[in-house]
Design a protein around this motif. Structure first.
Motif, PDB file in Angstrom:
ATOM      1  N   GLU A 139       0.832  -1.194   0.000  1.00  0.00           N
ATOM      2  CA  GLU A 139       0.000   0.000   0.000  1.00  0.00           C
ATOM      3  C   GLU A 139       0.871   1.250   0.000  1.00  0.00           C
ATOM      4  O   GLU A 139       1.980   1.251   0.549  1.00  0.00           O
ATOM      5  N   MET A 140       0.328   2.322  -0.592  1.00  0.00           N
ATOM      6  CA  MET A 140       1.073   3.573  -0.702  1.00  0.00           C
ATOM      7  C   MET A 140       0.293   4.728  -0.103  1.00  0.00           C
ATOM      8  O   MET A 140      -0.935   4.723  -0.070  1.00  0.00           O
ATOM      9  N   ALA A 141       1.037   5.720   0.346  1.00  0.00           N
ATOM     10  CA  ALA A 141       0.431   6.955   0.827  1.00  0.00           C
ATOM     11  C   ALA A 141      -0.082   7.764  -0.357  1.00  0.00           C
ATOM     12  O   ALA A 141       0.287   7.527  -1.512  1.00  0.00           O
ATOM     13  N   SER A 142      -0.954   8.739  -0.086  1.00  0.00           N
ATOM     14  CA  SER A 142      -1.520   9.564  -1.154  1.00  0.00           C
ATOM     15  C   SER A 142      -1.595  11.010  -0.701  1.00  0.00           C
ATOM     16  O   SER A 142      -1.563  11.304   0.492  1.00  0.00           O
ATOM     17  N   THR A 143      -1.716  11.900  -1.671  1.00  0.00           N
ATOM     18  CA  THR A 143      -1.810  13.326  -1.367  1.00  0.00           C
ATOM     19  C   THR A 143      -3.210  13.871  -1.614  1.00  0.00           C
ATOM     20  O   THR A 143      -3.436  15.064  -1.464  1.00  0.00           O
ATOM     21  N   SER A 144      -4.156  13.009  -1.996  1.00  0.00           N
ATOM     22  CA  SER A 144      -5.528  13.446  -2.228  1.00  0.00           C
ATOM     23  C   SER A 144      -6.396  13.016  -1.052  1.00  0.00           C
ATOM     24  O   SER A 144      -5.924  12.413  -0.092  1.00  0.00           O
ATOM     25  N   ASN A 145      -7.704  13.321  -1.134  1.00  0.00           N
ATOM     26  CA  ASN A 145      -8.625  12.855  -0.099  1.00  0.00           C
ATOM     27  C   ASN A 145      -8.837  11.354  -0.178  1.00  0.00           C
ATOM     28  O   ASN A 145      -9.270  10.728   0.785  1.00  0.00           O
ATOM     29  N   SER A 146      -8.547  10.781  -1.332  1.00  0.00           N
ATOM     30  CA  SER A 146      -8.720   9.344  -1.521  1.00  0.00           C
ATOM     31  C   SER A 146      -7.583   8.578  -0.847  1.00  0.00           C
ATOM     32  O   SER A 146      -6.570   9.148  -0.457  1.00  0.00           O
ATOM     33  N   ARG A 147      -7.768   7.266  -0.781  1.00  0.00           N
ATOM     34  CA  ARG A 147      -6.728   6.423  -0.197  1.00  0.00           C
ATOM     35  C   ARG A 147      -5.602   6.156  -1.184  1.00  0.00           C
ATOM     36  O   ARG A 147      -4.436   6.099  -0.811  1.00  0.00           O
ATOM     37  N   SER A 148      -5.968   5.960  -2.432  1.00  0.00           N
ATOM     38  CA  SER A 148      -4.970   5.598  -3.426  1.00  0.00           C
ATOM     39  C   SER A 148      -4.312   6.840  -4.001  1.00  0.00           C
ATOM     40  O   SER A 148      -4.946   7.892  -4.134  1.00  0.00           O
ATOM     41  N   PRO A 149      -3.044   6.735  -4.372  1.00  0.00           N
ATOM     42  CA  PRO A 149      -2.343   7.894  -4.945  1.00  0.00           C
ATOM     43  C   PRO A 149      -2.812   8.189  -6.359  1.00  0.00           C
ATOM     44  O   PRO A 149      -3.378   7.337  -7.045  1.00  0.00           O
ATOM     45  N   GLU A 150      -2.571   9.415  -6.785  1.00  0.00           N
ATOM     46  CA  GLU A 150      -2.901   9.787  -8.141  1.00  0.00           C
ATOM     47  C   GLU A 150      -1.946   9.070  -9.101  1.00  0.00           C
ATOM     48  O   GLU A 150      -0.753   8.940  -8.848  1.00  0.00           O
ATOM     49  N   PHE A 151      -2.461   8.635 -10.246  1.00  0.00           N
ATOM     50  CA  PHE A 151      -1.649   7.859 -11.158  1.00  0.00           C
ATOM     51  C   PHE A 151      -0.606   8.692 -11.881  1.00  0.00           C
ATOM     52  O   PHE A 151       0.357   8.144 -12.425  1.00  0.00           O
ATOM     53  N   ASP A 152      -0.774  10.021 -11.908  1.00  0.00           N
ATOM     54  CA  ASP A 152       0.253  10.808 -12.579  1.00  0.00           C
ATOM     55  C   ASP A 152       1.527  10.922 -11.742  1.00  0.00           C
ATOM     56  O   ASP A 152       2.510  11.516 -12.183  1.00  0.00           O
ATOM     57  N   LEU A 153       1.533  10.351 -10.535  1.00  0.00           N
ATOM     58  CA  LEU A 153       2.767  10.283  -9.750  1.00  0.00           C
ATOM     59  C   LEU A 153       3.710   9.207 -10.278  1.00  0.00           C
ATOM     60  O   LEU A 153       4.880   9.161  -9.881  1.00  0.00           O
ATOM     61  N   PHE A 154       3.208   8.341 -11.170  1.00  0.00           N
ATOM     62  CA  PHE A 154       3.986   7.195 -11.607  1.00  0.00           C
ATOM     63  C   PHE A 154       4.305   7.313 -13.100  1.00  0.00           C
ATOM     64  O   PHE A 154       3.491   6.934 -13.946  1.00  0.00           O
ATOM     65  N   PRO A 155       5.474   7.851 -13.437  1.00  0.00           N
ATOM     66  CA  PRO A 155       5.847   7.916 -14.859  1.00  0.00           C
ATOM     67  C   PRO A 155       5.850   6.519 -15.470  1.00  0.00           C
ATOM     68  O   PRO A 155       6.336   5.559 -14.873  1.00  0.00           O
ATOM     69  N   SER A 156       5.289   6.393 -16.655  1.00  0.00           N
ATOM     70  CA  SER A 156       5.130   5.076 -17.269  1.00  0.00           C
ATOM     71  C   SER A 156       6.472   4.397 -17.507  1.00  0.00           C
ATOM     72  O   SER A 156       6.572   3.171 -17.476  1.00  0.00           O
ATOM     73  N   GLU A 157       7.520   5.194 -17.744  1.00  0.00           N
ATOM     74  CA  GLU A 157       8.813   4.593 -18.035  1.00  0.00           C
ATOM     75  C   GLU A 157       9.401   3.827 -16.848  1.00  0.00           C
ATOM     76  O   GLU A 157      10.313   3.014 -17.018  1.00  0.00           O
ATOM     77  N   LEU A 158       8.890   4.088 -15.631  1.00  0.00           N
ATOM     78  CA  LEU A 158       9.422   3.412 -14.453  1.00  0.00           C
ATOM     79  C   LEU A 158       8.649   2.156 -14.092  1.00  0.00           C
ATOM     80  O   LEU A 158       8.975   1.493 -13.101  1.00  0.00           O
ATOM     81  N   MET A 159       7.634   1.818 -14.881  1.00  0.00           N
ATOM     82  CA  MET A 159       6.827   0.642 -14.580  1.00  0.00           C
ATOM     83  C   MET A 159       7.217  -0.517 -15.501  1.00  0.00           C
ATOM     84  O   MET A 159       7.309  -0.343 -16.717  1.00  0.00           O
ATOM     85  N   GLY A 160       7.406  -1.693 -14.916  1.00  0.00           N
ATOM     86  CA  GLY A 160       7.675  -2.879 -15.713  1.00  0.00           C
ATOM     87  C   GLY A 160       6.411  -3.575 -16.150  1.00  0.00           C
ATOM     88  O   GLY A 160       6.319  -4.137 -17.231  1.00  0.00           O
ATOM     89  N   SER A 161       5.377  -3.556 -15.287  1.00  0.00           N
ATOM     90  CA  SER A 161       4.092  -4.161 -15.617  1.00  0.00           C
ATOM     91  C   SER A 161       3.045  -3.648 -14.647  1.00  0.00           C
ATOM     92  O   SER A 161       3.375  -3.047 -13.612  1.00  0.00           O
TER      93      SER A 161
END
Length: 944
Positions: A139-161
């Motif tokens: 699980e990850m921390a988030s900066t919004s009111n939601s529990r899950s983080p915003e997806f724009d925090l994760f540049p696609s180039e850093l994801m393997g799958s």
């Protein structure tokens, strides 16, 4: 399971329907396995690690490599999952993780209201809040009111799958009711050799926006390195990415919820556009991202790895525009009522006309934020005999500091020579098509001056020439997880896994707000707008003065800190402690002549939550400062237990055909701001009679809970393609809704708190309290079909061509009261679940051969109820029109020679220039429209 006590005082247990279903699965599998002892078990082929590929192996790269890797993940998983894999190290098929995910069956996205880019991810017709989001299983921390983080925090180039669990697995922590999305970075020992990848991209944004507005630009740089050392016992991977974007100018128009009041004209009441806000917005996005993984695997029995992830960025939105009320919004001397002139009436509607005493407000607002996310995880696994033990420690922290400058320019509050506004082309509902013309030129700095134009904060006694808000969000998650797994032979059970996870989460939203006042003390004071810039106000074509208010505090403005119940209601802190114990059995057997594999298990979850906030004493609140409106910190705690059984079975129907069945009980916890203890109470005089009304959070809130059933048929064509048909049903036991209810405020007010003086509630402490509460009943069901095939399966003449197409249809029998809409107050009516699109369709066709890659993709979703943030940073509901987004991509990679490994590519995002559009009731009456245009990108990469 529900615990009961029998007459003898002994403790008995009653199985829930889902738990009973799981028990029946295990019983049936065991009976079948023991009845077929004559069927020998086939030993699994040993896994041989090697860093050398046989020369006869055909290496598949690019689009088809990504497709085959994702198909392999989907086919071999024991749960119903969807997957997407990097086409090659250093890139995903799209410019963002959210866009890539949105092409999977049953998955779609809500575009950002500000940028038009894919943001929140919806799965199976449920809003992003119903998903659990993990990074490498944590699980990850988030900066919004939601529990899950915003997806724009994760540049696609850093994801393997990316792996999306549509059915739960008892060993996965942090699951959601709709799905669990696990973002995975590259693991270096999974690669057979060293890989280094570098890429650079240049973009043009906001191309061909309506109104011929300036375009924006962006640049993106990435670097990835993966290597193995010490005879492949040590692996190292790290990646860096940096992008900077200044978006093209966006023309926006908001009709205040489609407000069309009536005014008298020639003895009749005629409808006219009530007012508008038209902005031209330019946004900036800058982000630095990094990940690093160190793996140590000296032998088959021991491995240890450390994962680090970091993302930091800043976003800014500069809005320049014009707004003003046309009818029905007079504000005394600041904004006196106007008179209609020269009106053309068509069917009771003022198709054209002029209104006197108009006061236009020129807006120059800047919203900016700086955020960062840090996550670290340490995982160690040790095998001893039949046992495999695992320990995992993780820490995640997110921070976000925002600022919102709002400034107003126009005629001062004591002006006597006011403006006129004229309009043409109004038919009662086409708000975005109306043409406006003002009598004054708001691009003239002698006309539009910085001042309190409309007296929105109370007028002379409380001047407000602008507003400043500085919210701060901080979220921290600490977790420890211990698991043990043992191989056994007991009927169909081939392994048992036990685990325990303890998570502590602390999240808080703090800050300050205040009125901006023109220096000098004169409530009607004015100041010249600095500079000489002008900008067209949104889609109106009207020019207005433009300037940047950053740095104006202390030179033009003074800050008057503001405190009241509504502001304090936005500041809160929440703490959660979650204990999760689970057991899972891996299954492998036969039933009715069909071999199967899968898992069955359960989680036992204990949650303790504490919500904090502020309560205002109305008896002592005489103003809007800390001294005149004192408040006290309050907190409230609650706890609850959940038993979440789950079972997943995959039957082998031969000929690469699989039938999957999943049954489970699932939950999604409330958004953290819903758990706050903050509350506010006031006398509401806007209705037919005065009464006490209040709003706030609810620390006693329980999660969304549901029973889920899934069925999926899948036909694979080796590892090259597949076709699937799936159905799902979710029976909601509890859900969360926000609605007013009758409430006695006697326990939260003091004897001297003012009470209504007239009407049926005169002297009464009873009124209406609006807060999140748990409702019961309802269901969600739907089906999905998907086809993912290369055309060479049909004829070798089409080698290199292929297509991915999927469609989902979702229906909900849950309806909610229509409270919490942006810019509008509804009478009682029912609305669907937020995020629910009944129909979602995705199509991607591609050609790939001899280094060439060409792809076209389209994603279409029907109308849905979205969640947006309003000007006060509150979450609001709004209907969003269905849309079709078309993206194009072409690239070439050199296959031989000195340039081998070099690739060049081009992309076009939103080729059809689909706007982002909101409506309230009638989808043909658009209330907010954002035209983002196309985005063009050119880039190159080198891998060696």
């Amino acid at each position: 399971m529900n615990k009961l006590t029998n007459k003898a005082g002994q403790v008995a247990f009653r199985l829930s329907p889902v738990a009973a279903g799981c028990a029946i699965f295990v019983s049936a599998m065991a009976t079948s396995a023991f009845a077929q002892e004559a069927v020998p078990a086939v030993p699994a082929a040993p896994v041989v690690e090697t860093a050398v590929e046989a020369p006869s192996v055909v290496v598949v790269t690019g689009i088809r490599q990504g497709i085959e890797a994702a198909i392999s993940i989907k086919k071999n998983n024991s749960s119903i999952v969807e997957a997407i894999s990097a086409e090659d190290i250093g890139k995903l098929p799209d410019s963002s993780v959210a866009e890539s995910i949105s092409r999977l069956p049953g998955v779609t996205t809500q575009r950002s209201r500000a940028s038009g880019k894919a943001a929140g991810v919806s799965v199976r017709g449920l809003s992003p809040d119903f998903n659990g989001t993990l990074l490498n299983g944590r699980e990850m921390a988030s900066t919004s009111n939601s529990r899950s983080p915003e997806f724009d925090l994760f540049p696609s180039e850093l994801m393997g799958s990316v792996l999306i669990y549509k059915t739960p697995d008892a060993s996965v922590i942090g699951q959601g009711l709709a799905a669990t999305i696990d973002l995975r970075t590259a693991q270096p020992l999974d690669f057979g050799k060293r890989v280094i990848a570098i890429s650079a991209k240049k973009s043009r944004l906001g191309v061909d926006v309506e109104g011929d507005l300036p375009e924006g630009d962006g640049k993106r740089l990435t670097f990835s390195y993966i290597d193995q050392f010490a005879n492949r016992t040590i692996g190292v991977a790290f990646g860096l990415t940096k992008y900077e974007e200044e978006g093209g100018a966006q023309a926006k128009f908001n009709s205040w919820g489609g407000w069309a009041p009536t005014l008298p004209y020639n003895g009749q009441q005629v409808a006219l556009p009530g007012g508008f806000t038209a902005d031209t917005e330019v946004n900036t996005h800058n982000r630095d991202g990094a990940f690093a993984t160190l793996q140590f695997r000296p032998n088959r029995n021991f491995r240890s790895s450390i994962d680090l992830f970091y993302s930091a960025g800043d976003d800014g939105y500069k809005k320049t525009g014009l707004e003003g009320a046309i009818g029905g919004n007079a504000n005394g001397a600041y904004d006196p009522a106007g008179v209609l002139q020269n009106v053309t009436v068509v069917n009771g509607v003022a198709a054209s006309g002029t209104l006197t005493n108009f006061k236009g407000v020129v807006r120059n607002h800047i919203e900016s934020s700086e955020d960062d996310l840090k996550s670290v995880g340490w995982n160690t696994e040790w095998k001893a005999g039949d046992w495999t033990t695992n320990a995992d420690l993780s820490y995640s922290k997110a921070k976000k500091q925002s600022s919102r400058y709002e400034t107003t320019a126009g005629l001062p509050g004591d002006a006597t020579a006011l403006d006129t506004i004229s309009w043409t082309g109004f038919n009662g509902g086409n708000f975005t098509d109306v043409v406006y013309k003002t009598g004054l030129n708001y691009a003239d700095r002698n006309v539009a001056k910085l001042t309190d134009v409309n007296g929105w904060s109370g007028g002379v006694a409380s001047p407000q020439a602008g507003y400043l808000a500085l919210p701060h969000v901080e979220d921290t998650i600490k977790a420890i997880r211990l698991t043990g797994k043992r191989s056994i032979e007991f009927g169909p059970v081939e392994a048992l896994q036990f685990g325990y996870n303890y998570t502590v989460r602390d999240k808080a939203r703090t800050g300050e707000e205040g009125r901006l006042v023109i220096k000098g003390g004169n409530p009607y004071g004015t100041a010249a707008v600095p500079g000489t810039d002008t900008v067209i106000a949104g889609t109106t074509g009207l020019p207005v003065v433009a300037w940047n208010p950053l740095g104006s505090l202390g030179t033009i403005y003074e800050l008057a800190p503001k405190v009241d119940a509504d502001i304090l209601n936005k500041f809160w802190d929440v703490k959660e402690k979650v204990n999760t114990a689970y057991v899972k059995a891996d299954l492998d057997g036969t039933l009715a002549g069909l071999s199967y594999r899968g898992n069955v298990g359960a989680q036992i979850v204990h949650t303790n939550q504490t919500g904090g906030g502020y309560a205002v004493d109305l008896a002592r609140c005489t103003g809007n400062t800390a001294a005149t409106c004192p408040a006290k910190a309050v907190s409230e705690s609650s706890s609850y237990n959940d038993v979440l059984p789950s079972a997943n079975l995959t039957f082998d129907l031969n000929n690469d055909q699989l039938l999957r069945v999943g049954v489970a009980k699932v939950l999604s916890r409330a958004n953290l701001d819903d758990l706050r203890a903050s509350s506010s109470v006031s006398i509401n005089t806007s209705g037919p009679f005065p009464l006490l009304t209040g709003s706030g959070g609810n620390p006693q809130l329980k999660p969304f809970r549901a029973k889920a059933f899934d069925l999926s048929y899948e036909k694979y064509f080796g590892k090259k393609g597949y076709v699937s048909v799936a159905g799902f049903y979710k029976k909601l036991d509890t859900y969360i809704l926000r609605a007013p209810r009758a409430f006695d405020f006697a326990g939260v007010i003091t004897p001297s708190t003012p009470l209504p003086q007239t009407g049926p509630y005169a002297g009464s402490t009873e009124g209406l309290l609006t807060q999140p509460v748990n409702g019961e009943g309802g269901s969600i069901h739907g089906f999905e079909v998907a086809l993912n095939v290369p055309f060479e399966l049909f004829t070798p003449y089409l080698d290199g061509f292929g297509a991915l197409v999927n469609h989902s249809d979702t229906t909900s029998k849950v309806t909610l009261p229509s409270f919490g809409f942006a810019n509008v107050s509804f009478p009682a009516m029912d609305i669907p679940l937020p995020g629910l699109s009944k129909k979602v369709t995705n199509l991607r066709v591609y050609y790939e051969k001899a280094g060439f890659q060409i792809a076209a993709a389209a994603r279409k979703r029907s109308d849905f109820l979205g969640v947006v943030s309003d000007f006060q940073d509150n979450q609001q509901l709004t209907f969003i029109k269905g849309e079709t987004i078309v993206d194009l991509q072409a690239s070439y990679e050199f296959q031989t020679g000195y340039l081998k490994g070099l690739s060049i590519y081009a992309q076009a995002i939103n080729w059809g220039k689909e706007p982002f559009q909101e409506f309230t009731v009638d989808r043909n009456s658009v209330t907010n429209k954002v035209d983002t245009g196309r985005t063009y990108s050119l880039g190159m990469g080198y891998k060696f």
